[in-house]
Design a protein around this motif. Structure first.
Motif, PDB file in Angstrom:
ATOM      1  N   TYR A  14      24.391  22.639 -45.708  1.00 12.67           N
ATOM      2  CA  TYR A  14      23.790  22.597 -44.377  1.00 12.67           C
ATOM      3  C   TYR A  14      23.944  23.931 -43.649  1.00 12.67           C
ATOM      4  CZ  TYR A  14      23.948  17.875 -45.957  1.00 12.67           C
ATOM      5  OH  TYR A  14      23.802  16.761 -46.739  1.00 12.67           O
ATOM      6  N   ARG A  15      25.020  24.643 -43.956  1.00  8.59           N
ATOM      7  CA  ARG A  15      25.159  25.992 -43.403  1.00  8.59           C
ATOM      8  C   ARG A  15      24.066  26.910 -43.952  1.00  8.59           C
ATOM      9  NH1 ARG A  15      30.980  25.105 -43.741  1.00  8.59           N
ATOM     10  NH2 ARG A  15      31.016  26.070 -45.803  1.00  8.59           N
ATOM     11  N   GLU A  16      23.781  26.772 -45.250  1.00  3.33           N
ATOM     12  CA  GLU A  16      22.746  27.603 -45.873  1.00  3.33           C
ATOM     13  C   GLU A  16      21.376  27.282 -45.295  1.00  3.33           C
ATOM     14  OE1 GLU A  16      19.499  28.796 -48.236  1.00  3.33           O
ATOM     15  OE2 GLU A  16      20.114  26.696 -48.094  1.00  3.33           O
ATOM     16  N   ARG A  17      21.096  26.002 -45.091  1.00  2.00           N
ATOM     17  CA  ARG A  17      19.802  25.624 -44.519  1.00  2.00           C
ATOM     18  C   ARG A  17      19.644  26.184 -43.112  1.00  2.00           C
ATOM     19  NH1 ARG A  17      19.359  19.203 -46.437  1.00  2.00           N
ATOM     20  NH2 ARG A  17      19.202  19.638 -48.676  1.00  2.00           N
ATOM     21  N   ALA A  18      20.694  26.082 -42.318  1.00  4.24           N
ATOM     22  CA  ALA A  18      20.637  26.605 -40.949  1.00  4.24           C
ATOM     23  C   ALA A  18      20.481  28.121 -40.946  1.00  4.24           C
ATOM     24  CB  ALA A  18      21.891  26.189 -40.181  1.00  4.24           C
ATOM     25  N   ALA A  19      21.214  28.804 -41.828  1.00  2.00           N
ATOM     26  CA  ALA A  19      21.131  30.269 -41.889  1.00  2.00           C
ATOM     27  C   ALA A  19      19.742  30.722 -42.307  1.00  2.00           C
ATOM     28  CB  ALA A  19      22.186  30.802 -42.866  1.00  2.00           C
ATOM     29  N   ARG A  20      19.145  30.015 -43.242  1.00  3.20           N
ATOM     30  CA  ARG A  20      17.788  30.369 -43.694  1.00  3.20           C
ATOM     31  C   ARG A  20      16.800  30.267 -42.540  1.00  3.20           C
ATOM     32  NH1 ARG A  20      14.188  30.495 -47.995  1.00  3.20           N
ATOM     33  NH2 ARG A  20      15.853  30.359 -49.539  1.00  3.20           N
ATOM     34  N   ILE A  21      16.884  29.173 -41.775  1.00  5.65           N
ATOM     35  CA  ILE A  21      15.952  28.994 -40.670  1.00  5.65           C
ATOM     36  C   ILE A  21      16.146  30.080 -39.623  1.00  5.65           C
ATOM     37  CG2 ILE A  21      15.364  27.497 -38.720  1.00  5.65           C
ATOM     38  CD1 ILE A  21      15.806  25.126 -40.593  1.00  5.65           C
ATOM     39  N   ARG A  22      17.381  30.396 -39.316  1.00  6.36           N
ATOM     40  CA  ARG A  22      17.632  31.447 -38.330  1.00  6.36           C
ATOM     41  C   ARG A  22      17.062  32.782 -38.790  1.00  6.36           C
ATOM     42  NH1 ARG A  22      23.470  29.029 -37.521  1.00  6.36           N
ATOM     43  NH2 ARG A  22      23.105  27.709 -35.706  1.00  6.36           N
ATOM     44  N   GLU A  23      17.222  33.079 -40.078  1.00  6.64           N
ATOM     45  CA  GLU A  23      16.680  34.328 -40.611  1.00  6.64           C
ATOM     46  C   GLU A  23      15.151  34.332 -40.533  1.00  6.64           C
ATOM     47  OE1 GLU A  23      16.247  38.066 -42.245  1.00  6.64           O
ATOM     48  OE2 GLU A  23      17.964  37.070 -41.293  1.00  6.64           O
ATOM     49  N   GLN A  24      14.520  33.217 -40.888  1.00  5.61           N
ATOM     50  CA  GLN A  24      13.069  33.131 -40.802  1.00  5.61           C
ATOM     51  C   GLN A  24      12.589  33.242 -39.352  1.00  5.61           C
ATOM     52  OE1 GLN A  24      10.627  32.975 -43.256  1.00  5.61           O
ATOM     53  NE2 GLN A  24      12.361  33.496 -44.594  1.00  5.61           N
ATOM     54  N   CYS A  25      13.337  32.639 -38.444  1.00  2.52           N
ATOM     55  CA  CYS A  25      12.976  32.744 -37.032  1.00  2.52           C
ATOM     56  C   CYS A  25      13.011  34.202 -36.577  1.00  2.52           C
ATOM     57  CB  CYS A  25      13.912  31.894 -36.175  1.00  2.52           C
ATOM     58  SG  CYS A  25      13.681  30.107 -36.384  1.00  2.52           S
ATOM     59  N   ARG A  26      14.032  34.924 -37.011  1.00  3.10           N
ATOM     60  CA  ARG A  26      14.109  36.346 -36.661  1.00  3.10           C
ATOM     61  C   ARG A  26      12.941  37.122 -37.255  1.00  3.10           C
ATOM     62  NH1 ARG A  26      19.817  35.358 -36.838  1.00  3.10           N
ATOM     63  NH2 ARG A  26      19.870  35.599 -39.096  1.00  3.10           N
ATOM     64  N   LEU A  27      12.610  36.822 -38.515  1.00  2.14           N
ATOM     65  CA  LEU A  27      11.499  37.506 -39.163  1.00  2.14           C
ATOM     66  C   LEU A  27      10.176  37.241 -38.460  1.00  2.14           C
ATOM     67  CD1 LEU A  27      12.377  36.931 -42.941  1.00  2.14           C
ATOM     68  CD2 LEU A  27      12.522  39.075 -41.661  1.00  2.14           C
ATOM     69  N   HIS A  28      10.051  36.050 -37.849  1.00  5.33           N
ATOM     70  CA  HIS A  28       8.820  35.686 -37.148  1.00  5.33           C
ATOM     71  C   HIS A  28       8.894  35.978 -35.647  1.00  5.33           C
ATOM     72  CE1 HIS A  28       8.219  33.492 -40.936  1.00  5.33           C
ATOM     73  NE2 HIS A  28       6.937  33.526 -40.648  1.00  5.33           N
ATOM     74  N   GLY A  29       9.923  36.696 -35.253  1.00  2.57           N
ATOM     75  CA  GLY A  29       9.993  37.147 -33.861  1.00  2.57           C
ATOM     76  C   GLY A  29      10.609  36.166 -32.888  1.00  2.57           C
ATOM     77  N   SER A  30      11.306  35.142 -33.390  1.00 10.17           N
ATOM     78  CA  SER A  30      11.957  34.173 -32.505  1.00 10.17           C
ATOM     79  C   SER A  30      13.471  34.347 -32.592  1.00 10.17           C
ATOM     80  CB  SER A  30      11.591  32.735 -32.895  1.00 10.17           C
ATOM     81  OG  SER A  30      10.204  32.519 -32.746  1.00 10.17           O
ATOM     82  N   GLU A  31      14.112  34.391 -31.458  1.00 11.38           N
ATOM     83  CA  GLU A  31      15.562  34.536 -31.413  1.00 11.38           C
ATOM     84  C   GLU A  31      16.194  33.332 -30.729  1.00 11.38           C
ATOM     85  OE1 GLU A  31      17.372  36.819 -32.754  1.00 11.38           O
ATOM     86  OE2 GLU A  31      15.819  38.236 -33.402  1.00 11.38           O
ATOM     87  N   TYR A  32      17.355  32.924 -31.220  1.00 19.63           N
ATOM     88  CA  TYR A  32      18.080  31.834 -30.593  1.00 19.63           C
ATOM     89  C   TYR A  32      18.750  32.299 -29.308  1.00 19.63           C
ATOM     90  CZ  TYR A  32      17.749  28.962 -34.799  1.00 19.63           C
ATOM     91  OH  TYR A  32      17.298  28.210 -35.842  1.00 19.63           O
ATOM     92  N   ASN A  33      18.813  31.402 -28.343  1.00 19.99           N
ATOM     93  CA  ASN A  33      19.690  31.602 -27.197  1.00 19.99           C
ATOM     94  C   ASN A  33      20.982  30.880 -27.544  1.00 19.99           C
ATOM     95  OD1 ASN A  33      21.146  31.363 -24.787  1.00 19.99           O
ATOM     96  ND2 ASN A  33      19.293  31.316 -23.538  1.00 19.99           N
ATOM     97  N   GLU A  34      22.024  31.632 -27.787  1.00 17.22           N
ATOM     98  CA  GLU A  34      23.267  31.035 -28.265  1.00 17.22           C
ATOM     99  C   GLU A  34      24.001  30.233 -27.191  1.00 17.22           C
ATOM    100  OE1 GLU A  34      24.218  30.957 -31.291  1.00 17.22           O
ATOM    101  OE2 GLU A  34      22.703  32.297 -32.133  1.00 17.22           O
ATOM    102  N   ASP A  35      23.614  30.403 -25.937  1.00 12.33           N
ATOM    103  CA  ASP A  35      24.344  29.748 -24.850  1.00 12.33           C
ATOM    104  C   ASP A  35      23.688  28.466 -24.355  1.00 12.33           C
ATOM    105  OD1 ASP A  35      26.310  31.794 -24.737  1.00 12.33           O
ATOM    106  OD2 ASP A  35      24.888  33.042 -23.647  1.00 12.33           O
ATOM    107  N   TRP A  36      22.355  28.432 -24.323  1.00  7.91           N
ATOM    108  CA  TRP A  36      21.682  27.276 -23.712  1.00  7.91           C
ATOM    109  C   TRP A  36      20.249  27.174 -24.228  1.00  7.91           C
ATOM    110  CZ3 TRP A  36      23.688  23.339 -21.131  1.00  7.91           C
ATOM    111  CH2 TRP A  36      22.837  22.484 -20.409  1.00  7.91           C
TER     112      TRP A  36
END
Length: 309
Positions: A43-65
């Protein structure tokens, strides 16, 4: 993300309501502590993959809210279909053809203390579990999104298209899909009373001006659930749901029977063993184009590219 409250204990009691049944003879396996620990890297790998793809597609997480401001001016039907249990602080994004009916049943039963419901009661109750219906205003919905345990379920993307086609457009009965079938066939100059072929279905998707606004049953996972915003705690897959759901149950201390077991009817469809034949019957141009449309879903969720292109 803000730290969620400790998961609370709850139990799923098996009930039967007409056609809406979770079968008692289907058992959800229990995981030991060592099993849970051994699955965590998945599940860590799945989450990391999505975060990386989001970055590649120009989307960044807001880590706080997680802010829901982007949905302020959108109709409810244009927002992710997030079903919740307030009692147990769980939120599941509804992805059609990915176990969505099972999830809605479970959340509905949980919220109603698993009491026996009629079909009419069930349909109303699960509509009431939709986040946007349950909350008056985005601020309250936003608080729950940030506090609740968030779950999303996916499956092999092109297999899902075959499932949607067979379930919604073959021997179709629902008025919306009857009208859709007639509309697609009339555009091709065909008899509107005939059965829609898979080739015609694929061509209708290829002709859509915006894949993110097609029918929810074949809309991409990312458009249905916006994982780059919601940062789901668990990405489950139908291919591994016999381990993913018990993992979720163990993490949340759920005692469950009959949910997403290998014996569940939805996981035993015979066409699943030969769904590739639907694509092999298409032209190579169609196969390549439909894969191109859904390629990002393979990349986001870690599915190998099809071998039949």
């Amino acid at each position: 993300m803000p730290k969620k409250e400790n998961a609370v204990c709850f139990a799923i009691v098996i009930v039967t309501i007409s056609m809406y049944t979770i079968h008692e003879n289907h058992r959800t396996k229990r995981l030991s502590t060592s099993d849970v620990i051994s699955l965590q890297p998945r599940y860590r790998e799945r989450a990391a993959r999505i975060r990386e793809q989001c970055r590649l597609h120009g989307s960044e997480y807001n880590e706080d809210w997680i802010s829901l401001r982007r949905y302020a001016n959108l109709a409810i039907d244009d927002r992710p279909r997030l079903y919740i249990s307030d009692k147990y602080k769980v939120m599941v994004c509804n992805v059609p053809k990915c176990g969505s009916t099972q999830w809605r049943k479970l959340l509905t039963y949980l919220e109603n203390d698993s009491r026996k419901l009629t079909v009419t009661e069930y349909r109303k109750k699960f509509r009431d579990r939709l986040l946007w219906h349950a909350e008056n205003g985005l601020d309250a919905a936003e608080r729950k999104v940030n506090e609740y345990y968030r779950i999303m379920t996916v499956r092999e993307p092109l297999e899902r298209l075959v499932s949607a086609y067979k379930d919604k457009l073959v021997k179709v009965k629902q008025p919306v899909f009857v009208a859709m079938t007639k509309r697609i066939r009339s555009k091709n100059g065909n008899n509107t009373d005939g059965e829609l072929t898979f080739s015609e279905f694929v061509d209708s998707i290829l002709a859509a001006p915006d894949l993110n606004r097609v029918n929810k049953h074949w809309k991409p996972f990312t458009a249905n659930c916006d994982p780059c915003l919601f940062d789901y705690d668990i990405i489950a897959k139908l291919e591994t749901i016999d381990e993913d759901f018990p993992y979720i149950a163990a993490k949340l201390n759920i005692k469950a029977l009959g949910a997403f077991s290998k014996d569940s009817d939805s996981l035993k469809k015979k066409w699943k063993s030969n769904y590739r034949d639907y694509y092999k019957a298409l032209t190579r141009h169609q196969r390549l184009k439909i894969f191109e449309l859904y390629k990002s879903q393979y990349d986001y969720f870690g599915y190998p590219y099809p071998d039949y292109l």
